[in-house]
Design a protein around this motif. Structure first.
Motif, short mmCIF file in Angstrom:
data_model
loop_
_atom_site.label_atom_id
_atom_site.label_comp_id
_atom_site.label_asym_id
_atom_site.label_seq_id
_atom_site.Cartn_x
_atom_site.Cartn_y
_atom_site.Cartn_z
N HIS A 12 -0.31 -11.25 -6.90
CA HIS A 12 -0.72 -9.91 -6.78
C HIS A 12 0.31 -9.07 -6.29
O HIS A 12 0.14 -7.86 -6.31
N ASP A 13 1.58 -9.51 -6.18
CA ASP A 13 2.70 -8.48 -5.76
C ASP A 13 3.67 -8.11 -6.96
O ASP A 13 4.75 -7.84 -6.71
N TYR A 14 2.83 -8.09 -8.31
CA TYR A 14 3.77 -7.60 -9.30
C TYR A 14 2.75 -6.57 -9.97
O TYR A 14 1.62 -6.68 -9.77
N HIS A 15 3.31 -5.79 -10.86
CA HIS A 15 2.45 -5.10 -11.77
C HIS A 15 3.21 -5.24 -13.28
O HIS A 15 4.27 -4.84 -13.33
N PRO A 16 2.28 -5.42 -13.91
CA PRO A 16 0.69 -5.98 -13.98
C PRO A 16 0.81 -7.27 -13.44
O PRO A 16 1.79 -8.24 -13.32
N LYS A 17 -0.41 -7.42 -12.68
CA LYS A 17 -0.45 -8.67 -11.62
C LYS A 17 -0.32 -9.97 -12.50
O LYS A 17 -0.54 -10.21 -13.76
N GLU A 34 -5.12 -1.11 -14.06
CA GLU A 34 -5.16 0.36 -14.46
C GLU A 34 -5.42 1.22 -13.08
O GLU A 34 -4.91 2.15 -13.04
N GLN A 35 -5.74 0.49 -12.19
CA GLN A 35 -5.95 1.25 -10.90
C GLN A 35 -4.79 0.91 -9.97
O GLN A 35 -5.02 1.54 -8.68
N LEU A 36 -3.83 0.29 -10.29
CA LEU A 36 -2.51 0.19 -9.36
C LEU A 36 -1.36 0.71 -10.42
O LEU A 36 -1.68 1.44 -11.19
#
Ligand code: NAG
Ligand code: NAG
Ligand code: NAG
Ligand code: NAG
Ligand code: ZN
Ligand code: ZN
Length: 458
Positions: free
Chosen positions: A139-144, A105-107
């Motif tokens: 971690h280089d994707y959203h959502p992680k 949610e913070q990214l």
């Protein structure tokens, strides 16, 4: 301030100047930079960064805190240190995880891409003429962790950010599956294969019931088969490694069937594979691969993270690390790994006194082996397994000189079995075999280690 590690480095090259120089090359491997843009050393709250969760950071300094991901000053310092130590490497391997450990949610897609963009930018400007082989981290994707096994906006945007580093054909496969292959520096006989092993991560819900996500396994099998036909030697690059996390008993990342298939791939093509370079653990370790007859055929080098962030994985106590970077010495004709130099920043010291990077260790010197071939790395592992001094030395390197406590019997089993057995069943057997002890051997080991600890001089 900068002279300290320059002097240390000089001594390294004098020692290594003995053999023929023309076959030797150097490359950097960096991983897990995890930039936390929220880090603010001037903040008055109990925590100076979002990535600490609710952990307080009373000792936070300019270069960061062990409960936080990297502030920009640490990223900047890292790239400057790399340039000062080895400004013209043949190439750079960068194995991902760029964003902070914060809830999704913070990214968002935009923040994730911006962070990848900023890190790409500083690497490019620090090494403008250096080829970078870059793999995506979970971690280089959203959502992680949720890397799709198909075309999507983030692969596309990342391929655009890495435009200068990717051939046109690499861009094509990257956009579909986040993987690619190229001749290493355009040279005949040398090749790099960059994998997207985030597709095999058990946290990735999108690949759960897929046999071969994005057809990566069949693609890699073909690439390696062709490499053999063309007499090529290959480096394999990726982020999430197969096998076990050495700091937590039984902790794996890959789904079982993917883990098996990965090992099969390496065994089948070991004749062309000269090294595997991965990250994700933030610790310094390596993994051995053996033939069906038990001879060492390949090594996966796990490079420590730049972020000092203490893991929140339940069961891992005090799992932080000092920021680390790694340089490999290799044979430019055969791709044999000849040596490995790890440099680090003592975060406590740099925050308290001044910015300093120093050599942590050189593999051949610390473990007294001739090179970093699979046979030599097997020897290193055997030494760690059987000699308390080497075990302790390895253990301190594992956290980049952060955790200097004793590696006890359980710790030894965790590390040795993780290094020796990437296969899930073989690991379980190893744990039983190495951990199984009646009182007599325990007493004997205790005595022996007591004696040996008096002899651990370096
Ligand atoms: C980056 O490092 C350089 C060289 O040490 C320094 O001059 C500069 O102020 C640093 N920038 C940041 C944002 O830390
Ligand atoms: C990151 O990139 C943006 C532009 O995309 C720029 O405005 C910002 O200053 C960069 N941040 C750092 C720390 O370099
Ligand atoms: C390597 O080959 C690619 C594709 O053929 C080309 O675009 C690139 O400029 C070459 N790079 C160098 C350094 O020669
Ligand atoms: C790191 O620096 C701190 C503070 O100067 C010091 O106490 C500690 O011993 C150093 N660690 C290592 C491994 O040198
Ligand atoms: Zn990471
Ligand atoms: Zn990761």
């Amino acid at each position: 301030m900068a002279c300290v590690w320059k002097i240390l480095l000089l001594s390294v090259f004098i020692v290594s100047g003995r053999s023929s120089t023309e076959m030797k090359g150097y490359f950097w491997h960096i991983s897990d930079l995890h930039w936390d843009p929220s880090y603010n050393v001037e903040s008055t709250s109990a925590s100076k960064c979002a990535s600490s969760g609710d952990r307080p950071t009373p000792n936070a300094g300019i270069f960061g805190d062990y409960s936080c991901d990297s502030p920009w000053s640490l990223i900047n310092s890292t790239l400057n240190a790399m340039r000062d130590i080895m400004p013209h490497p043949d190439f750079i391997i960068w194995t991902g995880d760029d964003t902070p450990h914060v809830p999704d949610e913070q990214l968002g897609v935009e923040p994730v891409l911006r962070i990848i963009s900023n890190l790409t930018h500083i690497i490019k400007t620090t090494f403008p003429n250096t080829k970078v082989y870059s793999a995506m981290g979970n971690h280089d994707y959203h959502p992680k962790n949720q890397m799709p096994p198909e075309k999507n906006n983030i692969y596309e945007q990342t391929a655009n950010l890495w435009h200068n580093w990717l051939h046109a054909t690499s861009k094509e496969t990257f956009k579909i599956g986040g993987y690619y292959t190229e001749k290493l520096l355009n040279q005949t006989g040398l090749r790099v294969v960059v994998l997207n092993t985030n597709l095999y991560y058990d946290q990735n819900k999108l690949t759960e019931n897929i046999k071969d996500p994005a057809d990566q396994f069949s693609w890699a099998d073909k690439v390696l088969q062709d490499a053999a036909k063309n007499n090529e030697k290959v480096y394999i690059i990726g982020h999430v490694p197969p096998g076990f996390f050495e700091k937590k008993r039984d902790k794996t990342w890959f789904r079982k069937e993917f883990n098996k298939r990965y090992i099969d791939l390496i065994q089948k093509h070991s004749a062309v594979i000269q090294g595997q370079f991965f990250g994700h653990h933030h610790t310094d370790s390596f993994r051995m691969f053996y033939s069906s007859k038990g001879s060492p055929i390949s090594t996966m080098f796990l490079t420590p993270g730049v972020t000092p962030w203490m893991t929140t994985l339940p069961g891992v106590i005090n799992g932080g690390n000092n920021p680390g970077i790694r340089m490999f010495e290799y044979d430019t004709k055969t791709l044999l790994i000849k040596d490995m130099f790890t440099y680090y920043m003592n975060l406590t010291y740099s925050n308290k006194a001044h910015e300093r990077w120093e050599k942590e260790y050189r593999l051949t010197e610390a473990f007294r082996v001739a090179d970093a071939s699979p046979a030599s790395m097997h020897r290193v592992m055997e030494q760690i397994s059987s000699n308390k001094c080497y075990l302790q030395k390895y253990y301190e390197f594992n956290s980049v000189n952060y955790d200097l406590t004793e590696c006890n019997a359980d710790c030894r089993v965790d590390h040795v079995c993780a290094m020796r057995e990437v296969d899930f069943e073989a690991y379980e057997k190893c744990v039983v075999k190495e951990g199984g002890s009646s009182i007599a051997p325990v007493l004997f080991t205790l005595l022996l280690s007591l004696m040996l600890s008096l002899l651990c001089l370096n």
